[in-house]
Design an enzyme around this catalytic site. Sequence first.
Site, mmCIF file in Angstrom:
data_model
loop_
_atom_site.group_PDB
_atom_site.id
_atom_site.type_symbol
_atom_site.label_atom_id
_atom_site.label_comp_id
_atom_site.label_asym_id
_atom_site.label_seq_id
_atom_site.Cartn_x
_atom_site.Cartn_y
_atom_site.Cartn_z
ATOM 1 N N LYS A 146 42.845 111.963 49.035
ATOM 2 C CA LYS A 146 43.142 113.395 49.101
ATOM 3 C C LYS A 146 41.904 114.236 48.726
ATOM 4 C CE LYS A 146 47.543 113.214 50.300
ATOM 5 N NZ LYS A 146 47.954 111.816 50.565
HETATM 6 C C1 LIG Z 1 49.682 111.670 50.207
HETATM 7 C C2 LIG Z 1 50.954 112.396 50.499
HETATM 8 C C3 LIG Z 1 52.085 112.314 49.675
HETATM 9 C C4 LIG Z 1 52.222 111.338 48.554
HETATM 10 O O1 LIG Z 1 51.218 111.223 47.689
HETATM 11 P P1 LIG Z 1 50.878 109.849 46.895
HETATM 12 O O2 LIG Z 1 50.045 110.385 45.790
HETATM 13 O O3 LIG Z 1 50.112 108.962 47.825
HETATM 14 O O4 LIG Z 1 52.153 109.271 46.411
HETATM 15 C C5 LIG Z 1 53.185 113.094 49.973
HETATM 16 N N1 LIG Z 1 53.210 113.905 51.041
HETATM 17 C C6 LIG Z 1 52.165 114.001 51.874
HETATM 18 C C7 LIG Z 1 52.236 114.927 53.043
HETATM 19 C C8 LIG Z 1 51.014 113.224 51.644
HETATM 20 O O5 LIG Z 1 50.002 113.297 52.513
#
Ligand SMILES: *Cc1c(COP(=O)(O)O)cnc(C)c1O
Length: 405
Positions: free
Chosen positions: A186
């Site tokens: 992210k």
């Molecule tokens: C990455 C993501 C999540 C979940 O995040 P994690 O930290 O990997 O559990 C939820 N929603 C979206 C749209 C994402 O891209």
Amino acid sequence: MPGFEFFGDEERKELNDVLESGILMRYGFDAARKGHWKAKELEQAITETFGCKYAQLTSSGTAALTTAMSALGIGFGHEVIMPCFTFVASFEAVLSVGAVPVLVDVDETLTLNPDAVRKAITGNTKCIMPVHMCGSMADLDALKVICGEYNLLLLEDACQSIGATYKGEMLGTIGDAGTFSFDFVKTITCGEGGVVMTNKENIYLNSDGYTDHGHDHLGVDRGADLHPFVGYNFRISELHAAVGLAQVRKLNSFLIVQKRNHAQLKSIFMQVPEISYRVIPDEAGDSCTFLSWFLPTEEITRAVVTELKLQGIAAGNFYWYDNNWHYIRKWDHLKNAKTLNILSDVQRNALVQLQKTDFSSSDAIMGRCISTAISLTWTPEQIREKGERIIAVVRQVLQQSAVSA
Ligand SMILES: *Cc1c(COP(=O)(O)O)cnc(C)c1O
């Protein structure tokens, strides 16, 4: 796109503070931790950076969504309206609190189509959950109007859009609650982590307790805390929070580079009039993690994807329509209600119903869409070369399809 591209001395320094005290837990051990409270500091930095009253860190973005739903009182008997283009975590979280995910069409914003949302409302609808996919936003004004009309909660899954804004407000801080993910890919990362943001004190207090077994955090020590409700353990560790603290301070510099690289790439793509672009409700608020573009037909798009692979330049160009993680078409596990635990009948019936649900209007959009991930490490020269090679492929495919037509 991801903060891990800029991992360095700042992260190591914050981590060393934690390693030197050896206190890896965010709560307690007051004397031994030598004044280091990385999770608390990161929560403070998040409220300041994103302009919200409260922030509760969690162990992941998925945990943040589950926490937000519990904190908002979403559960058995409730329906949550969400888009059919997202990441699997969005529906996993809805199922985890016993509610029903109601998947509806997206439009050319690549997020919830407000008309499709309206059509999906029933007496059991409790919440609308837009997912701000690929760095950019849903039409929040339209969704807020619907929430107001039907008295529904608005929960923003802003996991992919850290630092994007809508009409001057940060995504994730606009609804009743919003979430970010700080997983490894992210915009800013903790390694693993997430956050629930809200401006409502009760939702924050619920989130604070829920992520730590229902502790009220009012006792003189953990043993003296009371438990006003049953919670869970979604705590972040000090090690993860330390990385996030260094990253959040660099967010602005990430966004500047991202926007610059995005603008350069887009200016190259603009040379091809047949390419069109994702509709962005507030263009200035795009965090520019991706450039999402459309070709005239699914056939042409598939041919471009195939040719990019043949030429060895497909990396970083995502064709979501065939992707196992992000679009309803490939979610057979969901459509067959394949869970390890036993679902309620209401949940199982709703999932199986998805096998027959018509998503043709989303198919018509997703089948023509490619998203190009914007790297922070590209040089202008690399962007020019990348862009030129991609548009050469597009021109070649367009020409072939014109000849065969
Ligand atoms: C990455 C993501 C999540 C979940 O995040 P994690 O930290 O990997 O559990 C939820 N929603 C979206 C749209 C994402 O891209």
